[in-house]
Design a protein around this motif. Structure first.
Motif, PDB file in Angstrom:
ATOM      1  N   PHE A 243       0.833  -1.198   0.000  1.00  0.00           N
ATOM      2  CA  PHE A 243       0.000   0.000   0.000  1.00  0.00           C
ATOM      3  C   PHE A 243       0.872   1.253   0.000  1.00  0.00           C
ATOM      4  CE2 PHE A 243       0.557  -1.229   4.464  1.00  0.00           C
ATOM      5  CZ  PHE A 243       0.908  -0.038   5.084  1.00  0.00           C
ATOM      6  N   LYS A 244       0.273   2.343  -0.469  1.00  0.00           N
ATOM      7  CA  LYS A 244       0.935   3.640  -0.496  1.00  0.00           C
ATOM      8  C   LYS A 244       0.282   4.521   0.557  1.00  0.00           C
ATOM      9  CE  LYS A 244       2.612   7.206  -3.646  1.00  0.00           C
ATOM     10  NZ  LYS A 244       4.026   6.924  -3.304  1.00  0.00           N
ATOM     11  N   ALA A 245       1.095   5.205   1.338  1.00  0.00           N
ATOM     12  CA  ALA A 245       0.583   6.053   2.418  1.00  0.00           C
ATOM     13  C   ALA A 245       0.427   7.485   1.934  1.00  0.00           C
ATOM     14  CB  ALA A 245       1.532   6.011   3.610  1.00  0.00           C
ATOM     15  N   GLU A 246      -0.686   8.093   2.292  1.00  0.00           N
ATOM     16  CA  GLU A 246      -0.877   9.510   1.970  1.00  0.00           C
ATOM     17  C   GLU A 246       0.160  10.364   2.692  1.00  0.00           C
ATOM     18  OE1 GLU A 246      -4.291  12.663   3.128  1.00  0.00           O
ATOM     19  OE2 GLU A 246      -4.969  11.043   1.779  1.00  0.00           O
ATOM     20  N   ARG A 247       0.475   9.975   3.926  1.00  0.00           N
ATOM     21  CA  ARG A 247       1.539  10.665   4.693  1.00  0.00           C
ATOM     22  C   ARG A 247       2.572   9.616   5.105  1.00  0.00           C
ATOM     23  NH1 ARG A 247       0.562  13.012   9.572  1.00  0.00           N
ATOM     24  NH2 ARG A 247      -1.183  11.593  10.017  1.00  0.00           N
ATOM     25  N   PRO A 248       3.619   9.444   4.307  1.00  0.00           N
ATOM     26  CA  PRO A 248       4.640   8.448   4.659  1.00  0.00           C
ATOM     27  C   PRO A 248       5.310   8.780   5.987  1.00  0.00           C
ATOM     28  CG  PRO A 248       4.866   9.149   2.372  1.00  0.00           C
ATOM     29  CD  PRO A 248       3.887  10.084   3.022  1.00  0.00           C
ATOM     30  N   VAL A 264       3.971  -5.748   9.144  1.00  0.00           N
ATOM     31  CA  VAL A 264       4.036  -4.653   8.168  1.00  0.00           C
ATOM     32  C   VAL A 264       5.443  -4.091   8.196  1.00  0.00           C
ATOM     33  CG1 VAL A 264       3.132  -2.988   9.863  1.00  0.00           C
ATOM     34  CG2 VAL A 264       2.976  -2.483   7.406  1.00  0.00           C
ATOM     35  N   ARG A 265       5.962  -3.720   7.021  1.00  0.00           N
ATOM     36  CA  ARG A 265       7.337  -3.251   6.933  1.00  0.00           C
ATOM     37  C   ARG A 265       7.492  -2.147   5.903  1.00  0.00           C
ATOM     38  NH1 ARG A 265       9.873  -4.565   2.222  1.00  0.00           N
ATOM     39  NH2 ARG A 265       9.467  -6.554   1.174  1.00  0.00           N
ATOM     40  N   GLU A 266       8.621  -1.481   5.989  1.00  0.00           N
ATOM     41  CA  GLU A 266       9.046  -0.504   4.990  1.00  0.00           C
ATOM     42  C   GLU A 266       9.185  -1.175   3.628  1.00  0.00           C
ATOM     43  OE1 GLU A 266      10.025   2.987   3.400  1.00  0.00           O
ATOM     44  OE2 GLU A 266       9.711   2.787   5.562  1.00  0.00           O
ATOM     45  N   ASN A 267       8.766  -0.471   2.583  1.00  0.00           N
ATOM     46  CA  ASN A 267       8.936  -0.987   1.226  1.00  0.00           C
ATOM     47  C   ASN A 267       9.670   0.007   0.334  1.00  0.00           C
ATOM     48  OD1 ASN A 267       8.338  -3.381  -0.275  1.00  0.00           O
ATOM     49  ND2 ASN A 267       6.973  -2.172  -1.567  1.00  0.00           N
ATOM     50  N   GLY A 268       9.748   1.264   0.774  1.00  0.00           N
ATOM     51  CA  GLY A 268      10.456   2.289   0.016  1.00  0.00           C
ATOM     52  C   GLY A 268       9.529   3.163  -0.804  1.00  0.00           C
ATOM     53  N   GLY A 269       9.919   4.432  -0.969  1.00  0.00           N
ATOM     54  CA  GLY A 269       9.157   5.347  -1.811  1.00  0.00           C
ATOM     55  C   GLY A 269       7.764   5.653  -1.313  1.00  0.00           C
ATOM     56  N   GLY A 270       7.581   5.617   0.005  1.00  0.00           N
ATOM     57  CA  GLY A 270       6.265   5.886   0.569  1.00  0.00           C
ATOM     58  C   GLY A 270       5.316   4.713   0.502  1.00  0.00           C
ATOM     59  N   THR A 271       5.845   3.536   0.137  1.00  0.00           N
ATOM     60  CA  THR A 271       5.010   2.339   0.101  1.00  0.00           C
ATOM     61  C   THR A 271       5.455   1.374   1.196  1.00  0.00           C
ATOM     62  OG1 THR A 271       6.405   1.114  -1.463  1.00  0.00           O
ATOM     63  CG2 THR A 271       4.714   2.567  -2.392  1.00  0.00           C
ATOM     64  N   TYR A 272       4.530   0.503   1.567  1.00  0.00           N
ATOM     65  CA  TYR A 272       4.747  -0.429   2.675  1.00  0.00           C
ATOM     66  C   TYR A 272       4.124  -1.772   2.309  1.00  0.00           C
ATOM     67  CZ  TYR A 272       5.775   3.991   4.890  1.00  0.00           C
ATOM     68  OH  TYR A 272       6.318   5.220   5.171  1.00  0.00           O
ATOM     69  N   ALA A 313      -4.953   6.780   6.249  1.00  0.00           N
ATOM     70  CA  ALA A 313      -5.147   7.209   4.858  1.00  0.00           C
ATOM     71  C   ALA A 313      -4.103   6.521   3.984  1.00  0.00           C
ATOM     72  CB  ALA A 313      -5.035   8.722   4.735  1.00  0.00           C
ATOM     73  N   ILE A 314      -4.470   5.388   3.439  1.00  0.00           N
ATOM     74  CA  ILE A 314      -3.557   4.625   2.576  1.00  0.00           C
ATOM     75  C   ILE A 314      -4.344   4.073   1.394  1.00  0.00           C
ATOM     76  CG2 ILE A 314      -1.920   4.002   4.384  1.00  0.00           C
ATOM     77  CD1 ILE A 314      -3.293   1.346   4.725  1.00  0.00           C
ATOM     78  N   ARG A 315      -3.616   3.687   0.352  1.00  0.00           N
ATOM     79  CA  ARG A 315      -4.244   3.128  -0.850  1.00  0.00           C
ATOM     80  C   ARG A 315      -3.562   1.819  -1.207  1.00  0.00           C
ATOM     81  NH1 ARG A 315      -2.606   3.706  -6.050  1.00  0.00           N
ATOM     82  NH2 ARG A 315      -1.256   5.477  -5.480  1.00  0.00           N
ATOM     83  N   LEU A 316      -4.337   0.763  -1.271  1.00  0.00           N
ATOM     84  CA  LEU A 316      -3.797  -0.537  -1.655  1.00  0.00           C
ATOM     85  C   LEU A 316      -3.395  -0.495  -3.127  1.00  0.00           C
ATOM     86  CD1 LEU A 316      -3.392  -3.519  -0.660  1.00  0.00           C
ATOM     87  CD2 LEU A 316      -5.643  -4.000  -1.666  1.00  0.00           C
ATOM     88  N   THR A 317      -2.158  -0.927  -3.436  1.00  0.00           N
ATOM     89  CA  THR A 317      -1.695  -0.911  -4.825  1.00  0.00           C
ATOM     90  C   THR A 317      -1.694  -2.304  -5.450  1.00  0.00           C
ATOM     91  OG1 THR A 317       0.639  -1.065  -4.133  1.00  0.00           O
ATOM     92  CG2 THR A 317      -0.292   1.155  -4.454  1.00  0.00           C
TER      93      THR A 317
END
Length: 399
Positions: A243-248, A264-272, A313-317
């Motif tokens: 998922f991508k976070a609106e506020r990383p 849940v973990r860090e994925n980079g570029g504001g994604t997790y 506030a996140i969006r599943l990618t």
């Protein structure tokens, strides 16, 4: 690589060519094994393997000393991959992004488990730290911690690595050093007395063999059954969501193991990346990779947002399903020779931590085949014999 083996006989036939089988193949060639090696896999894209669908992380935080030491070698191998592969300039410098694993305990009993595990890890040289809720909040102020009594983290050689690059180079170098890879399925074995004489392939070939190595991942039980061996390894579904976070977050997110079982973990570029499994955990069909889309809305997202309110506030990618090769007896590896069919070897049952253990397990199997004994780490505690004597080697830190 083709669909038909070039020869009718090989000294070692490895069933399964993902990271375990390829690690064994490469270490055999690296140790100068004097014999011909064939790797057979039903799908050379490896797209649905546990290797390809994993979380791509490594940790030292286990409950058994041997598993800690196995991952320590795994970390050394990853961090120095090029040197291990002979200084080949084509091999990338990979390394580990050591954001750590953070276990969160919400009961005193779980906290005592973390303390006991930390003592085992420290004795093996791991740099695990126990954290009070106040210390967690100081280092990671984004967590909601009202229910937490203790945390455990290690930020040395613990975190993300490019597992597919490690796998690709193990496989590529094995092939360059003479290992044959064939896309086919092993559908039967010929056993006479205390030996497997040959394997039969879906393409119709009969391949005589000196040794069979079962590295078939979640299908390991099915492969063992062809030799008349009962192996308590089953495929179990595990779900992953990116998922991508609106506020990383303003810092790396450790791979956080929530008491609920979600991680849940860090994925980079504001994604997790989040993952886990909820409710009953039955064995599933080998080809069952169907996603339960309601799990994200009903279970995973609410837990993520409750633990890290900034993730409301996140969006599943994207999302996918993978399989653990679960050892149902003690959640630990089953390795080495069968006590009666001595040329049938196991490399199975890793229960979710196989990816990080592949270097040490591949080295151990190669030592056994080249020298008749383990020379680096004594892996005999993982032998099949313990299943016959009801002597489980339980790994409690299974995610």
């Amino acid at each position: 690589m083709g669909a038909v083996p070039e020869r009718g006989s090989y000294d070692v036939v490895i069933v399964g060519g993902a990271i375990m089988g390829s690690a064994a193949a490469w270490f055999l060639t690296d140790m100068g094994f004097d014999g011909r090696i064939l790797v057979v896999d039903r799908d050379m894209s490896f797209a649905k393997t546990a290797t390809a669908t994993s979380t791509s992380c490594i940790r030292q935080q286990f409950s058994t000393d041997l598993n800690v030491r196995i991952s320590q070698f795994g970390a050394a191998f990853i961090n120095d991959l090029r040197r291990y592969m002979g200084g080949d300039d084509r091999v990338p410098e990979i390394g580990i992004r050591s954001f750590g694993y953070l276990y969160l305990a919400d009961t005193q009993a779980f906290a005592e488990d973390l303390r006991a595990r930390a003592a085992v890890q420290a004795a093996a040289g791991a740099e695990t730290r126990l954290l009070t809720p106040a210390q967690i909040a100081e280092d990671y102020p984004f967590y909601a911690l009202d229910d937490i009594v203790l945390g455990s983290i290690n930020t040395k050689d613990e975190g993300y690595f490019d597992s597919m690059a490690v796998f690709e180079w193990l496989r590529r170098k094995a092939r360059e050093q003479g290992v044959a890879y064939v896309e086919a399925e092993v559908v039967g074995m010929e056993v006479a007395g205390d030996r497997v004489q040959a394997v039969r392939l879906s393409s119709g070939e009969r391949i005589a063999c000196g040794t069979v190595l079962n590295a078939a991942g979640p299908r390991a039980g099915q492969v063992a059954d062809m030799a008349g061996i009962v192996l308590p390894v089953e495929p179990r579904k595990r779900y992953s969501w990116v998922f991508k976070a609106e506020r990383p977050l303003d810092r790396d997110l450790p791979l956080t193991i929530d008491p609920s079982g979600l991680h849940v973990r860090e994925n980079g570029g504001g994604t997790y990346q989040a993952g886990g499994q909820v409710g009953p955990d039955p064995a599933v069909d080998f080809d069952d990779f169907e996603m339960d889309h309601a799990l994200w809305e009903d279970w995973a997202w609410p837990l993520v947002a409750a633990r890290i309110p900034q993730f409301e506030a996140i969006r599943l990618t994207h999302s996918w399903v993978g399989h653990y090769e679960m050892n149902t007896v003690d959640h630990n590896a089953i390795l080495g020779p069968h006590p009666e069919i001595g040329n049938f070897l196991f490399m199975n049952g890793f229960s979710g931590h196989g990816l990080q253990q592949a270097p040490a397990m591949g080295r151990g199997i190669a030592e056994w085949l080249c020298h008749g004994a383990y020379r680096s780490l004594d892996l005999s505690g993982f032998h099949y014999d313990r299943l016959l004597t009801n002597s489980p080697l339980v790994e409690a830190a299974v995610i």
